[in-house]
Design a protein around this motif. Sequence first.
Motif, PDB file in Angstrom:
ATOM      1  N   LEU A 126       0.857  -0.995  -0.110  1.00 26.67           N
ATOM      2  CA  LEU A 126      -0.049  -0.002   0.017  1.00 26.67           C
ATOM      3  C   LEU A 126       0.897   1.357  -0.008  1.00 26.67           C
ATOM      4  O   LEU A 126       1.844   1.279   0.846  1.00 26.67           O
ATOM      5  N   VAL A 127       0.393   2.016  -0.974  1.00 28.72           N
ATOM      6  CA  VAL A 127       1.077   3.421  -0.886  1.00 28.72           C
ATOM      7  C   VAL A 127       0.339   4.595  -0.444  1.00 28.72           C
ATOM      8  O   VAL A 127      -0.805   4.530  -1.021  1.00 28.72           O
ATOM      9  N   VAL A 128       0.297   5.218   0.551  1.00 27.42           N
ATOM     10  CA  VAL A 128      -0.497   6.284   1.329  1.00 27.42           C
ATOM     11  C   VAL A 128       0.081   7.712   0.761  1.00 27.42           C
ATOM     12  O   VAL A 128       1.158   8.065   1.510  1.00 27.42           O
ATOM     13  N   PRO A 163       3.506  -4.316   3.573  1.00 36.35           N
ATOM     14  CA  PRO A 163       4.628  -3.143   3.322  1.00 36.35           C
ATOM     15  C   PRO A 163       3.764  -1.878   3.065  1.00 36.35           C
ATOM     16  O   PRO A 163       2.853  -1.996   2.033  1.00 36.35           O
ATOM     17  N   VAL A 164       3.959  -0.866   3.651  1.00 37.79           N
ATOM     18  CA  VAL A 164       3.225   0.287   3.498  1.00 37.79           C
ATOM     19  C   VAL A 164       4.203   1.552   3.377  1.00 37.79           C
ATOM     20  O   VAL A 164       5.000   1.685   4.284  1.00 37.79           O
ATOM     21  N   LEU A 165       3.909   2.296   2.128  1.00 40.23           N
ATOM     22  CA  LEU A 165       4.950   3.554   2.106  1.00 40.23           C
ATOM     23  C   LEU A 165       3.985   4.690   1.979  1.00 40.23           C
ATOM     24  O   LEU A 165       2.760   4.920   1.608  1.00 40.23           O
ATOM     25  N   VAL A 166       4.454   5.808   3.062  1.00 41.98           N
ATOM     26  CA  VAL A 166       3.476   6.995   3.244  1.00 41.98           C
ATOM     27  C   VAL A 166       4.370   8.133   2.906  1.00 41.98           C
ATOM     28  O   VAL A 166       5.700   8.388   3.379  1.00 41.98           O
ATOM     29  N   VAL A 167       3.811   9.039   2.060  1.00 41.31           N
ATOM     30  CA  VAL A 167       4.407  10.083   1.254  1.00 41.31           C
ATOM     31  C   VAL A 167       3.670  11.315   1.253  1.00 41.31           C
ATOM     32  O   VAL A 167       2.414  11.246   1.243  1.00 41.31           O
ATOM     33  N   CYS A 168       4.274  12.215   1.729  1.00 41.49           N
ATOM     34  CA  CYS A 168       3.729  13.711   2.134  1.00 41.49           C
ATOM     35  C   CYS A 168       4.718  14.621   1.730  1.00 41.49           C
ATOM     36  O   CYS A 168       5.953  14.832   1.626  1.00 41.49           O
ATOM     37  N   GLY A 169       4.168  15.909   1.211  1.00 41.49           N
ATOM     38  CA  GLY A 169       5.027  17.123   0.603  1.00 41.49           C
ATOM     39  C   GLY A 169       5.476  17.898   2.103  1.00 41.49           C
ATOM     40  O   GLY A 169       5.037  17.681   3.050  1.00 41.49           O
ATOM     41  N   ARG A 222       7.159   3.024   5.860  1.00 43.17           N
ATOM     42  CA  ARG A 222       8.264   3.568   5.654  1.00 43.17           C
ATOM     43  C   ARG A 222       7.555   5.158   5.259  1.00 43.17           C
ATOM     44  O   ARG A 222       6.767   5.051   4.691  1.00 43.17           O
ATOM     45  N   ALA A 223       8.426   6.137   5.654  1.00 45.61           N
ATOM     46  CA  ALA A 223       7.965   7.397   5.230  1.00 45.61           C
ATOM     47  C   ALA A 223       8.919   8.133   4.528  1.00 45.61           C
ATOM     48  O   ALA A 223      10.255   8.027   4.545  1.00 45.61           O
ATOM     49  N   VAL A 224       8.406   8.922   3.513  1.00 44.63           N
ATOM     50  CA  VAL A 224       9.192   9.744   2.549  1.00 44.63           C
ATOM     51  C   VAL A 224       8.676  11.195   2.519  1.00 44.63           C
ATOM     52  O   VAL A 224       7.321  11.042   2.426  1.00 44.63           O
ATOM     53  N   TYR A 274       8.351  11.526  -6.031  1.00 45.70           N
ATOM     54  CA  TYR A 274       7.328  10.676  -5.266  1.00 45.70           C
ATOM     55  C   TYR A 274       7.145   9.533  -6.353  1.00 45.70           C
ATOM     56  O   TYR A 274       7.241   8.460  -5.841  1.00 45.70           O
ATOM     57  N   LYS A 275       7.284   9.808  -7.675  1.00 45.34           N
ATOM     58  CA  LYS A 275       7.216   8.667  -8.392  1.00 45.34           C
ATOM     59  C   LYS A 275       8.210   7.600  -8.427  1.00 45.34           C
ATOM     60  O   LYS A 275       8.131   6.436  -8.456  1.00 45.34           O
ATOM     61  N   LYS A 276       9.734   8.264  -8.204  1.00 39.31           N
ATOM     62  CA  LYS A 276      10.867   7.592  -8.069  1.00 39.31           C
ATOM     63  C   LYS A 276      10.668   6.483  -6.762  1.00 39.31           C
ATOM     64  O   LYS A 276      10.884   5.177  -6.965  1.00 39.31           O
ATOM     65  N   VAL A 277      10.229   6.982  -5.643  1.00 40.92           N
ATOM     66  CA  VAL A 277      10.341   6.252  -4.487  1.00 40.92           C
ATOM     67  C   VAL A 277       9.195   4.990  -4.454  1.00 40.92           C
ATOM     68  O   VAL A 277       9.326   4.062  -4.047  1.00 40.92           O
ATOM     69  N   VAL A 278       8.008   5.667  -5.099  1.00 41.99           N
ATOM     70  CA  VAL A 278       6.722   4.544  -5.589  1.00 41.99           C
ATOM     71  C   VAL A 278       7.447   3.415  -6.394  1.00 41.99           C
ATOM     72  O   VAL A 278       7.140   2.286  -6.029  1.00 41.99           O
ATOM     73  N   LEU A 279       7.744   3.511  -7.292  1.00 42.93           N
ATOM     74  CA  LEU A 279       8.350   2.393  -8.236  1.00 42.93           C
ATOM     75  C   LEU A 279       9.362   1.545  -7.450  1.00 42.93           C
ATOM     76  O   LEU A 279       9.465   0.260  -7.574  1.00 42.93           O
ATOM     77  N   GLU A 280      10.365   2.227  -6.769  1.00 40.19           N
ATOM     78  CA  GLU A 280      11.228   1.500  -5.963  1.00 40.19           C
ATOM     79  C   GLU A 280      10.544   0.567  -5.153  1.00 40.19           C
ATOM     80  O   GLU A 280      11.032  -0.532  -4.810  1.00 40.19           O
ATOM     81  N   PHE A 281       9.490   1.263  -4.340  1.00 37.95           N
ATOM     82  CA  PHE A 281       8.740   0.314  -3.395  1.00 37.95           C
ATOM     83  C   PHE A 281       8.140  -0.865  -4.061  1.00 37.95           C
ATOM     84  O   PHE A 281       7.991  -1.798  -3.427  1.00 37.95           O
ATOM     85  N   LEU A 282       7.456  -0.451  -4.986  1.00 37.84           N
ATOM     86  CA  LEU A 282       6.768  -1.740  -5.469  1.00 37.84           C
ATOM     87  C   LEU A 282       7.447  -2.719  -6.202  1.00 37.84           C
ATOM     88  O   LEU A 282       7.188  -3.900  -5.833  1.00 37.84           O
ATOM     89  N   ALA A 283       8.856  -2.423  -6.483  1.00 40.51           N
ATOM     90  CA  ALA A 283       9.619  -3.443  -7.276  1.00 40.51           C
ATOM     91  C   ALA A 283      10.450  -4.047  -6.007  1.00 40.51           C
ATOM     92  O   ALA A 283      11.196  -5.197  -6.454  1.00 40.51           O
ATOM     93  N   GLY A 284      10.639  -3.540  -4.741  1.00 40.23           N
ATOM     94  CA  GLY A 284      11.480  -4.096  -3.720  1.00 40.23           C
ATOM     95  C   GLY A 284      10.865  -5.189  -3.189  1.00 40.23           C
ATOM     96  O   GLY A 284       9.819  -5.274  -3.306  1.00 40.23           O
TER      97      GLY A 284
END
Length: 251
Positions: free
Chosen positions: A121-123, A197-203, A223-225, A241-251
């Motif tokens: 999940l990406v939030v 696995p959950v990735l949380v991304v905020c500006g 994980r937070a970014v 944002y796009k870079k870290v999401v692609l890394e997260f999905l592939a990891g």
Amino acid sequence: MTSFATASDGVKLAYECVGEGESVMLVHGFASSRAQNWRATGWYDTLGHAGYRVVAMDCRGHGESGKPLDPAAYDHAIMMEDIATVMRAADAAPAFVMGYSMGGYISMHLLLARPELVKKLVVGGVGATYLEGQFGSRDVIADALLAPDKTKIANPIARRFRDFAEQDGKDITALAACMRANRRVLSASELSRSTRPVLVVCGENDDLTGPPGPLAAAFANGRAVTIPRRDHMTAVGDKLYKKVVLEFLAG
């Protein structure tokens, strides 16, 4: 091309599928749509070029989906089931799931209630204020959406919501009903039960969400970014944002 699934209460749910590969289910934010939140910001191309199949829906009350006017129709438990309905219709279960803002709230409910549907999940656009209950009064925002004279809206956050909701093609009455709906905030204890696995991304400058760290820490595998120099509206299309999401999905 737009397809439609039917929710348990009869509401038509618009969605589209683009590309081939493992499915990524995209759930947009309040007063947005799949086109505005994901296609216009380049996510369709980003995910497609990386070998994923995009499955993007319009939440009820938004885009091409049905627009009930009863706030009870927008309970997050109902909207969470809408995601599951679209995933089944699109043959996309289980899938990677990414939700932004309101879509993030709903996707967290999906993660806990239907974990078998979620690979990772990406939030996005949800942070510390979710756990702290500091988002503000939804009734104030709903009232602002329907105010006869928006120049008299004193609350700056409510005024920003009004301006966004007034864009062409949006049903401001349905959006006000959505804003008034019941919202049960998941506690840190509840979120910790998920092992996905959950990735949380905020500006960095997102005054609606606060930092992503506290929310990510609530998950057992979070994980937070933070996206530098971005706010709630500009983080979603950012290259980092796009870079870290692609890394997260592939990891």
